[in-house]
Design an enzyme around this catalytic site. Structure first.
Site, short mmCIF file in Angstrom:
data_model
loop_
_atom_site.label_atom_id
_atom_site.label_comp_id
_atom_site.label_asym_id
_atom_site.label_seq_id
_atom_site.Cartn_x
_atom_site.Cartn_y
_atom_site.Cartn_z
CB THR A 92 -8.72 0.39 -5.97
OG1 THR A 92 -9.02 -0.49 -6.93
CG2 THR A 92 -9.80 1.18 -5.44
CG ASP A 93 -8.79 -0.93 -11.39
OD1 ASP A 93 -9.17 -1.14 -10.31
OD2 ASP A 93 -8.52 -1.55 -11.95
CD GLU A 94 -12.71 -3.01 -7.46
OE1 GLU A 94 -13.99 -2.98 -6.83
OE2 GLU A 94 -12.06 -4.04 -7.51
CE LYS A 147 -8.26 2.08 -1.53
NZ LYS A 147 -7.41 1.96 -0.46
CE1 TYR A 192 -11.28 -1.79 -1.41
CE2 TYR A 192 -12.01 -2.15 -3.77
CZ TYR A 192 -10.90 -1.86 -2.70
OH TYR A 192 -9.60 -1.84 -3.17
P1 NAD Z 1 -5.58 -7.01 2.33
O1 NAD Z 1 -6.84 -7.13 2.57
O2 NAD Z 1 -4.48 -8.12 1.99
O3 NAD Z 1 -4.74 -6.21 3.41
C1 NAD Z 1 -5.17 -5.21 4.22
C2 NAD Z 1 -4.36 -5.10 5.46
O4 NAD Z 1 -4.64 -3.86 6.20
C3 NAD Z 1 -4.40 -6.42 6.41
O5 NAD Z 1 -3.07 -6.54 6.73
C4 NAD Z 1 -5.13 -5.86 7.43
O6 NAD Z 1 -5.03 -6.41 8.76
C5 NAD Z 1 -4.78 -4.38 7.40
N1 NAD Z 1 -5.98 -3.45 8.08
C6 NAD Z 1 -7.23 -3.57 8.01
N2 NAD Z 1 -7.84 -2.68 8.47
C7 NAD Z 1 -6.87 -1.84 9.45
C8 NAD Z 1 -6.90 -0.79 10.34
N3 NAD Z 1 -7.97 -0.23 10.57
N4 NAD Z 1 -5.69 -0.34 10.78
C9 NAD Z 1 -4.54 -0.93 10.28
N5 NAD Z 1 -4.48 -2.09 9.61
C10 NAD Z 1 -5.82 -2.40 9.23
O7 NAD Z 1 -5.37 -6.09 0.95
P2 NAD Z 1 -4.30 -5.84 -0.01
O8 NAD Z 1 -5.08 -6.41 -1.24
O9 NAD Z 1 -3.10 -6.07 0.17
O10 NAD Z 1 -4.75 -4.33 -0.55
C11 NAD Z 1 -3.83 -3.28 0.12
C12 NAD Z 1 -4.39 -1.86 -0.52
O11 NAD Z 1 -4.23 -1.69 -1.98
C13 NAD Z 1 -5.83 -1.50 -0.15
O12 NAD Z 1 -5.80 -0.07 0.19
C14 NAD Z 1 -6.49 -1.82 -1.49
O13 NAD Z 1 -7.60 -1.00 -1.53
C15 NAD Z 1 -5.58 -1.51 -2.34
N6 NAD Z 1 -5.44 -1.90 -3.85
C16 NAD Z 1 -5.60 -3.24 -3.60
C17 NAD Z 1 -5.55 -4.25 -5.10
C18 NAD Z 1 -5.64 -5.38 -5.13
O14 NAD Z 1 -5.61 -6.01 -6.26
N7 NAD Z 1 -5.71 -6.25 -4.02
C19 NAD Z 1 -5.42 -3.38 -6.12
C20 NAD Z 1 -5.28 -1.95 -6.29
C21 NAD Z 1 -5.35 -1.33 -4.89
O1 DAU Z 2 -8.97 -3.69 -9.29
C1 DAU Z 2 -8.44 -3.53 -8.11
C2 DAU Z 2 -9.09 -4.33 -6.95
O2 DAU Z 2 -8.96 -5.75 -7.48
C3 DAU Z 2 -9.05 -4.05 -5.68
O3 DAU Z 2 -9.09 -2.51 -5.44
C4 DAU Z 2 -9.53 -4.71 -4.47
O4 DAU Z 2 -9.02 -4.83 -3.41
C5 DAU Z 2 -9.29 -6.29 -5.20
O5 DAU Z 2 -9.79 -7.33 -4.10
C6 DAU Z 2 -9.73 -6.61 -6.53
O6 DAU Z 2 -11.22 -6.40 -6.62
P1 DAU Z 2 -12.09 -7.50 -7.70
O7 DAU Z 2 -13.40 -7.61 -7.12
O8 DAU Z 2 -11.63 -7.29 -9.15
O9 DAU Z 2 -10.92 -8.85 -7.25
P2 DAU Z 2 -11.51 -10.44 -6.89
O10 DAU Z 2 -10.50 -11.17 -6.83
O11 DAU Z 2 -12.56 -10.25 -5.79
O12 DAU Z 2 -12.48 -10.70 -8.26
C7 DAU Z 2 -11.81 -10.57 -9.41
C8 DAU Z 2 -12.76 -11.09 -10.54
O13 DAU Z 2 -13.41 -12.43 -10.40
C9 DAU Z 2 -14.26 -10.26 -10.30
O14 DAU Z 2 -14.73 -10.08 -11.64
C10 DAU Z 2 -14.96 -11.39 -9.71
C11 DAU Z 2 -14.58 -12.82 -10.14
N1 DAU Z 2 -14.71 -13.62 -9.11
C12 DAU Z 2 -14.30 -13.40 -8.01
C13 DAU Z 2 -14.29 -14.46 -6.84
C14 DAU Z 2 -13.77 -14.16 -5.49
C15 DAU Z 2 -15.48 -14.79 -9.58
O15 DAU Z 2 -15.75 -15.16 -10.57
N2 DAU Z 2 -15.39 -15.93 -8.74
C16 DAU Z 2 -15.05 -15.79 -7.11
O16 DAU Z 2 -14.87 -16.64 -6.41
#
Ligand code: NAD
Ligand code: DAU
Length: 357
Positions: A143-145, A173, A169
């Site tokens: 992730t970019d985080e 990562k 988190y």
């Molecule tokens: P999500 O939380 O929707 O899904 C995570 C999945 O992993 C779930 O199905 C969960 O059951 C499974 N899981 C958790 N722990 C596990 C374990 N120990 N063994 C097997 N399975 C397990 O997450 P997402 O948003 O789909 O993110 C997927 C990946 O992409 C993550 O690695 C996250 O860091 C990365 N990522 C997410 C975003 C985003 O915007 N959501 C952006 C960049 C990177």
């Molecule tokens: O940048 C990639 C990441 O994006 C991934 O690695 C993470 O898995 C994914 O959860 C996401 O992280 P963020 O923290 O950026 O996403 P989130 O949707 O939780 O929040 C997006 C922005 O919105 C952040 O600045 C916090 C804000 N926010 C979030 C929630 C849930 C609010 O203002 N109110 C809210 O209720």
């Protein structure tokens, strides 16, 4: 080459979209989906492909070495795994602030177990062993985080930026990224790391900004905007993330990191207003609430490396993709209502006759 992918976390948001994408784009590939089905895993996301001959689901933990060994060395029709795509993670920043432990267990230790199992299966006990005739790939989804937070005038993150994670988190990562690097440098395991910006699209668990705000607005509930609403996130439609991961696993160089993004920086308050506009809901639903501790101010991804080296580019325009994603939630209320009520977990129990913990 018709690959056999072990996709971990394939019942989550991005993983399930990725499996759909792969089965459309590479119909002769086989996919084994290993997912623990935590609160974020939902087999309803994959209902339409259940029973497909080249797809199977295995419930389990990426930290379970015996299970991972058995899957990597599989000797049934699916055969041994040649490609691991590791999506499995605890993914929500707010949850990592409430309790960091599961983030270390899955994101750090779980990733190390997968890396070690792949090393044993693909390289043998030593660096010289293993099946050199098979092209193995381990793609770790990061992730970019991990790069931390940008000021308003800073250039976007490149792969050269220092790792400065701010939440538990992000730290977990970053740790897993470094383990990937070590397994490449020390053992020659063909690991590539991707770092993508914020995804949006169908099947996103409604704790994340977009699905939370869409579903709250549809139910007439307030939208809690953290702080002044001026934190900036860089957004990408989930299918563009999937196409980038496919490009990386087919053409990416082992040992490299590839940023993924589509140049769509949006302050949270603008995103909130855009969602309300698409839904035709009033701005009176907006509530400013206390910010998240350690809240990163701005993310922005420079994706010029993957564009230049792998010829990847996003297919979706941000405004169209946002509208498409919001419409998906409008048209699929049964999906998010079951998720919000916890009812979706019963689907697993009815399909598999086993109870979830
Ligand atoms: P999500 O939380 O929707 O899904 C995570 C999945 O992993 C779930 O199905 C969960 O059951 C499974 N899981 C958790 N722990 C596990 C374990 N120990 N063994 C097997 N399975 C397990 O997450 P997402 O948003 O789909 O993110 C997927 C990946 O992409 C993550 O690695 C996250 O860091 C990365 N990522 C997410 C975003 C985003 O915007 N959501 C952006 C960049 C990177
Ligand atoms: O940048 C990639 C990441 O994006 C991934 O690695 C993470 O898995 C994914 O959860 C996401 O992280 P963020 O923290 O950026 O996403 P989130 O949707 O939780 O929040 C997006 C922005 O919105 C952040 O600045 C916090 C804000 N926010 C979030 C929630 C849930 C609010 O203002 N109110 C809210 O209720």
């Amino acid at each position: 080459m018709a690959r056999h992918l072990l996709v971990t976390g394939g019942a989550g948001f991005i993983g399930s979209n990725f499996i759909h994408y792969i089965l459309r784009e590479r119909p002769d590939w086989r996919v084994t989906n290993l997912d623990l089905l935590t609160y974020a895993g939902n087999l309803e996301n994959l209902r339409d492909i259940e029973g497909s001959s080249n797809y199977r689901f295995v419930r389990g933990d990426i930290g379970d070495r015996q299970l991972v060994d058995a899957l990597l060395g599989g000797d049934d029709w699916f055969g041994p795994v040649d490609t691991v795509v590791n999506f499995a993670a605890e993914s929500h920043v707010d949850r990592s602030i409430l309790d960091p432990s599961p983030f270390v267990d899955t994101n750090v230790r779980g990733t190390q177990v997968l890396l070690e199992a792949a090393r044993q299966a693909w390289l043998g006990a030593g660096v010289e062993g293993g099946r050199r005739d098979v092209e193995h790939r381990f793609v770790h989804i990061s992730t970019d985080e991990v790069y931390g937070s940008l000021g308003p005038d800073d250039p976007a993150f490149t792969e050269e930026n220092r790792l400065e994670p701010n939440s538990p988190y992000a730290a977990s990562k970053a740790s897993s990224d470094l383990l990937c690097r070590a397994y490449f440098k020390t053992f020659g395991l063909p690991v590539t790391v991707t770092r993508c910006c914020n995804n949006f699209g169908p099947y996103q668990f409604p704790e994340k900004l977009i699905p939370l705000f869409v579903t709250n607005a549809l139910e007439g509930q307030p939208l809690p905007v953290y702080g002044d609403g001026m934190n900036v996130r860089d957004w990408i439609y989930v299918d563009d993330h999937s196409s980038a991961v496919l490009a990386v696993l087919e053409r990416g160089r082992p040992g490299e990191v590839y940023n993924i993004g589509s140049d769509s920086e949006v302050p949270n308050i603008e995103m909130t207003r855009a969602i309300l506009r698409i839904l035709g809901k009033p701005e009176t639903l907006i509530r400013y609430v206390a910010g998240r501790p350690g809240h990163d101010r701005r993310y922005a991804i420079d994706a010029s490396k993957i564009r230049a080296e792998l010829g990847w580019q996003p297919a979706y325009r941000f405004e169209d993709a946002l509208e498409r994603a919001v419409r998906w939630y409008v048209e699929n209320p049964e999906w998010w209502q079951r998720v919000r009520s916890g009812e979706y977990r019963r689907y697993y129990e009815s399909q598999y006759g086993a109870r979830l913990g």
